[in-house]
Design a protein around this motif. Structure first.
Motif, PDB file in Angstrom:
ATOM      1  N   GLN A 126      50.325  13.659 -40.338  1.00 20.01           N
ATOM      2  CA  GLN A 126      51.689  13.807 -40.848  1.00 20.01           C
ATOM      3  C   GLN A 126      52.390  12.457 -40.961  1.00 20.01           C
ATOM      4  O   GLN A 126      53.105  12.193 -41.930  1.00 20.01           O
ATOM      5  CB  GLN A 126      52.493  14.729 -39.918  1.00 20.01           C
ATOM      6  N   ALA A 161      50.266  19.586 -42.564  1.00 19.40           N
ATOM      7  CA  ALA A 161      49.575  18.303 -42.645  1.00 19.40           C
ATOM      8  C   ALA A 161      48.985  18.064 -44.030  1.00 19.40           C
ATOM      9  O   ALA A 161      48.361  17.022 -44.263  1.00 19.40           O
ATOM     10  CB  ALA A 161      48.472  18.232 -41.593  1.00 19.40           C
ATOM     11  N   VAL A 180      55.248  17.967 -36.611  1.00 20.49           N
ATOM     12  CA  VAL A 180      54.810  17.214 -35.436  1.00 20.49           C
ATOM     13  C   VAL A 180      55.499  17.744 -34.184  1.00 20.49           C
ATOM     14  O   VAL A 180      54.877  17.897 -33.125  1.00 20.49           O
ATOM     15  CB  VAL A 180      55.108  15.707 -35.629  1.00 20.49           C
ATOM     16  N   GLU A 181      56.804  18.047 -34.317  1.00 22.10           N
ATOM     17  CA  GLU A 181      57.547  18.566 -33.165  1.00 22.10           C
ATOM     18  C   GLU A 181      56.981  19.901 -32.693  1.00 22.10           C
ATOM     19  O   GLU A 181      56.765  20.113 -31.501  1.00 22.10           O
ATOM     20  CB  GLU A 181      59.021  18.716 -33.532  1.00 22.10           C
ATOM     21  N   THR A 213      53.984  21.230 -33.251  1.00 21.46           N
ATOM     22  CA  THR A 213      52.624  21.085 -32.713  1.00 21.46           C
ATOM     23  C   THR A 213      52.645  20.413 -31.342  1.00 21.46           C
ATOM     24  O   THR A 213      51.923  20.810 -30.431  1.00 21.46           O
ATOM     25  CB  THR A 213      51.768  20.258 -33.687  1.00 21.46           C
ATOM     26  N   GLY A 214      53.486  19.388 -31.197  1.00 20.74           N
ATOM     27  CA  GLY A 214      53.587  18.712 -29.911  1.00 20.74           C
ATOM     28  C   GLY A 214      54.120  19.624 -28.828  1.00 20.74           C
ATOM     29  O   GLY A 214      53.668  19.583 -27.675  1.00 20.74           O
ATOM     30  N   SER A 251      50.506  24.472 -38.984  1.00 22.59           N
ATOM     31  CA  SER A 251      50.395  23.039 -38.705  1.00 22.59           C
ATOM     32  C   SER A 251      49.400  22.379 -39.644  1.00 22.59           C
ATOM     33  O   SER A 251      49.587  21.236 -40.078  1.00 22.59           O
ATOM     34  CB  SER A 251      49.993  22.809 -37.246  1.00 22.59           C
ATOM     35  N   ALA A 293      49.735  14.974 -35.778  1.00 23.24           N
ATOM     36  CA  ALA A 293      50.767  13.935 -35.759  1.00 23.24           C
ATOM     37  C   ALA A 293      50.340  12.719 -36.566  1.00 23.24           C
ATOM     38  O   ALA A 293      51.137  12.148 -37.340  1.00 23.24           O
ATOM     39  CB  ALA A 293      51.076  13.543 -34.313  1.00 23.24           C
TER      40      ALA A 293
END
Length: 405
Positions: free
Chosen positions: A233, A297, A253-254, A256-257, A293, A230
């Protein structure tokens, strides 16, 4: 209050005294049947101490008797904080409450029951003699000397009545304290955990520590990876100032989160529900989402996979996933979006993971020595393998070898 009188204010002094007396109850019940307590002779008194022994030995062969004795000893010999002076430390009982699991436990229980019997009889007789002598000295005894059963000589009236009475009371007090202390010491030896129980406790404690360390590593790897992605990114999107790139960064980010939240929920379920089944942990067959991910990044990941990765043993594959996750997280955190070479090689005997990336500065000036790399080494060691990390030919390398047998 003088120190030697302080036990008078403590509840466990009286619970221990009662515990010792209760140990001789069966002797007086059986003695009322045989040999009888009406004008007993010395032989009769000897029989009182012997007749109940076979009954106690037979009772000790029942496994649950050891548990009953352990519970009674804990409550009466080692009462908790409610029976202590405020601020006084509660001593660890060291008493087992498990049933007898072996003949050794049964023998120890039998010895304990016989010890309680003999100690209780001795305390009753000593107490009776000392109290009876006090009554005789002070003139409170209405029986004639030839029939009062006292063994101690009774002094005649005179100035010695008061000091003799005080000494007898102190002797009674000392006998009570000594009997309680000795019984507590013997209880720890005879009712304490067996070697098998001690080993089981140590194994359980070790398992709890290992589980706590594993959960800590899980949270560190999963949440740390998500936060690193996050941060990278967000920084890249701000620097690019490109709506299309920003949209891709937010999507990464979404994703991975969301994966990190799933991991967090699974770990919390473990903590809340103990042994309840939880969702499956990711393994190396799910490594593609880590690569996506990392690529999102900005890292350029070159992957080489050889061997039957999908047939790896579950523990090796799951721990390998976490090692790979931590290695990629370290690349993004310390080196940024640099080229990364990843090799996953599996054969019949071992799994090899290798992650190499170019160092942004001079070789060797890495600053990498945190808990993440230590966690990789710990995971490898627990699986019987080894992990090496550090600079190599201008690159940073994480090299892991895990045996499959």
């Amino acid at each position: 209050m003088p120190g030697f009188l302080r036990p008078l204010t403590r509840a466990f002094t009286y619970t221990r005294w009662l515990h010792v007396l209760l140990g001789s109850a069966i002797a007086w019940v059986s003695a009322s049947i045989y040999p009888g307590l009406s004008e007993p002779s010395y032989t009769d008194w000897a029989l009182v101490t012997v007749v109940p022994v076979p009954l106690l030995v037979a009772a000790a062969m029942v496994p649950v008797v050891r548990r009953a004795e352990g519970l009674q000893a804990r409550m009466m010999l080692f009462p908790g904080q409610h029976a202590r002076v405020p601020g006084e430390e509660v001593e660890e009982p060291g008493i087992s409450v498990a049933p007898s699991a072996s003949w050794r436990d049964r023998v120890r229980t039998a010895v304990w029951l016989v010890f309680r019997l003999e100690t209780g009889i001795a305390l009753v007789l000593v107490t009776g003699q000392l109290i009876g002598t006090v009554f005789a000295v002070t003139g409170a005894n209405d029986q004639p000397p030839e029939s009062d059963g006292l063994l101690l000589p009774v002094p005649g009236p005179g100035w010695s009545v008061l000091p003799v009475s005080v000494l007898l009371v102190l002797a009674e007090y000392g006998a009570l304290l000594a009997a309680g202390h000795v019984t507590a010491v013997v209880a720890r030896r005879l009712l304490g955990p067996s070697p098998a129980e001690r080993l089981a406790v140590m194994e359980e404690r070790t398992e709890r520590l290992l589980e706590r360390n594993r959960i800590a590593r899980e949270l560190h790897d999963s949440i740390g990876h998500a936060l690193t992605v996050a941060v990278v990114q967000a920084g890249a999107a701000r620097a690019a100032a490109d709506p299309e790139f920003t949209a891709r960064a937010l999507e990464a980010v979404e994703e991975t989160g969301r994966a990190a939240l799933e991991d967090l929920e699974r770990v919390l379920r473990v903590l809340r529900e103990g042994e309840q089944p939880v969702g499956a942990r990711p393994d190396l067959t799910d490594a593609e989402r880590l690569l996506q991910s990392a690529r999102a990044a900005g890292a350029k990941v070159d992957v080489e996979v050889t061997g039957p990765v999908e047939r790896l043993p579950g523990p090796v594959s799951r721990e390998g996933y976490r090692m790979l996750q931590e290695a990629l997280t370290n690349v993004l955190r310390h080196s940024g979006p640099v080229p990364v070479r990843l090799r996953i090689a599996a054969d019949a005997s071992r799994l090899v993971l290798e992650v190499r990336n170019a160092l942004p500065g001079a070789a060797g000036s890495t600053g990498r020595g945190g808990s993440g790399l230590r966690g990789i080494r710990e995971r490898a060691t627990l699986l019987g393998g080894r992990a090496t990390t550090g600079p190599l030919d201008g690159d940073w390398q994480v090299h892991v070898e895990l045996p499959l047998r």
